[in-house]
Design a protein around this motif. Sequence first.
Motif, PDB file in Angstrom:
ATOM      1  N   GLY A  29     119.679  17.368  -9.793  1.00 21.19           N
ATOM      2  CA  GLY A  29     120.279  16.328  -8.957  1.00 21.19           C
ATOM      3  C   GLY A  29     121.544  16.800  -8.275  1.00 21.19           C
ATOM      4  O   GLY A  29     122.332  17.561  -8.844  1.00 21.19           O
ATOM      5  N   THR A  31     123.974  14.611  -6.434  1.00 21.62           N
ATOM      6  CA  THR A  31     125.071  13.686  -6.701  1.00 21.62           C
ATOM      7  C   THR A  31     124.962  13.180  -8.136  1.00 21.62           C
ATOM      8  O   THR A  31     123.933  13.324  -8.783  1.00 21.62           O
ATOM      9  CB  THR A  31     125.027  12.484  -5.738  1.00 21.62           C
ATOM     10  OG1 THR A  31     123.849  11.726  -6.016  1.00 21.62           O
ATOM     11  CG2 THR A  31     125.021  12.935  -4.294  1.00 21.62           C
ATOM     12  N   THR A  34     122.102  10.685  -8.465  1.00 21.90           N
ATOM     13  CA  THR A  34     120.804  11.364  -8.500  1.00 21.90           C
ATOM     14  C   THR A  34     120.599  12.053  -9.840  1.00 21.90           C
ATOM     15  O   THR A  34     119.505  11.998 -10.408  1.00 21.90           O
ATOM     16  CB  THR A  34     120.707  12.402  -7.361  1.00 21.90           C
ATOM     17  OG1 THR A  34     120.990  11.767  -6.122  1.00 21.90           O
ATOM     18  CG2 THR A  34     119.324  13.008  -7.306  1.00 21.90           C
ATOM     19  N   ARG A  35     121.639  12.684 -10.332  1.00 17.64           N
ATOM     20  CA  ARG A  35     121.534  13.359 -11.629  1.00 17.64           C
ATOM     21  C   ARG A  35     121.166  12.378 -12.736  1.00 17.64           C
ATOM     22  O   ARG A  35     120.296  12.640 -13.547  1.00 17.64           O
ATOM     23  CB  ARG A  35     122.854  14.040 -11.985  1.00 17.64           C
ATOM     24  CG  ARG A  35     123.113  15.277 -11.205  1.00 17.64           C
ATOM     25  CD  ARG A  35     124.460  15.851 -11.568  1.00 17.64           C
ATOM     26  NE  ARG A  35     124.453  17.260 -11.212  1.00 17.64           N
ATOM     27  CZ  ARG A  35     125.263  18.154 -11.711  1.00 17.64           C
ATOM     28  NH1 ARG A  35     126.181  17.802 -12.589  1.00 17.64           N
ATOM     29  NH2 ARG A  35     125.179  19.399 -11.341  1.00 17.64           N
ATOM     30  N   LEU A  37     119.781   9.364 -12.429  1.00 16.66           N
ATOM     31  CA  LEU A  37     118.437   8.828 -12.203  1.00 16.66           C
ATOM     32  C   LEU A  37     117.360   9.815 -12.649  1.00 16.66           C
ATOM     33  O   LEU A  37     116.383   9.422 -13.296  1.00 16.66           O
ATOM     34  CB  LEU A  37     118.243   8.463 -10.735  1.00 16.66           C
ATOM     35  CG  LEU A  37     118.981   7.215 -10.249  1.00 16.66           C
ATOM     36  CD1 LEU A  37     118.817   7.038  -8.748  1.00 16.66           C
ATOM     37  CD2 LEU A  37     118.494   5.985 -10.989  1.00 16.66           C
ATOM     38  N   LEU A  38     117.523  11.077 -12.313  1.00 11.24           N
ATOM     39  CA  LEU A  38     116.533  12.084 -12.711  1.00 11.24           C
ATOM     40  C   LEU A  38     116.577  12.351 -14.215  1.00 11.24           C
ATOM     41  O   LEU A  38     115.532  12.490 -14.859  1.00 11.24           O
ATOM     42  CB  LEU A  38     116.746  13.385 -11.940  1.00 11.24           C
ATOM     43  CG  LEU A  38     116.349  13.367 -10.473  1.00 11.24           C
ATOM     44  CD1 LEU A  38     116.786  14.659  -9.787  1.00 11.24           C
ATOM     45  CD2 LEU A  38     114.852  13.158 -10.319  1.00 11.24           C
TER      46      LEU A  38
END
Length: 110
Positions: A29, A31, A34-35, A37-38
Amino acid sequence: MWKAANLLLAFLVEILALGVFARWGWDTGGTTVTRVLLAVGLPLVAAVLWGLFAAPTAARGQVPRWIVKVLVFGLAGAALWSMGHPLLGIVFVVVVAANLAIIHTQKLQP
């Protein structure tokens, strides 16, 4: 004892695969959002698919079970490889394959 050891190893590699997905998601990820969420989403998707199709108590046929197992463990090995640990990825996949072969041939799984 042999049965218990192999079933314990099967459980441990399943948990390890989820951890690999979380780490890969965090490393991949860009951002922080994003990190997160992943790192949370990928293991969650893998766990849900596992529960629906690959778990010993899943009410699905054998074909989806093996497809999900190959995908989850293969992708975990590929994730290790892509994070710069190719040998660890290969060892992981080989250990999983040997464990699954033993479980399948010894009928340790319902």
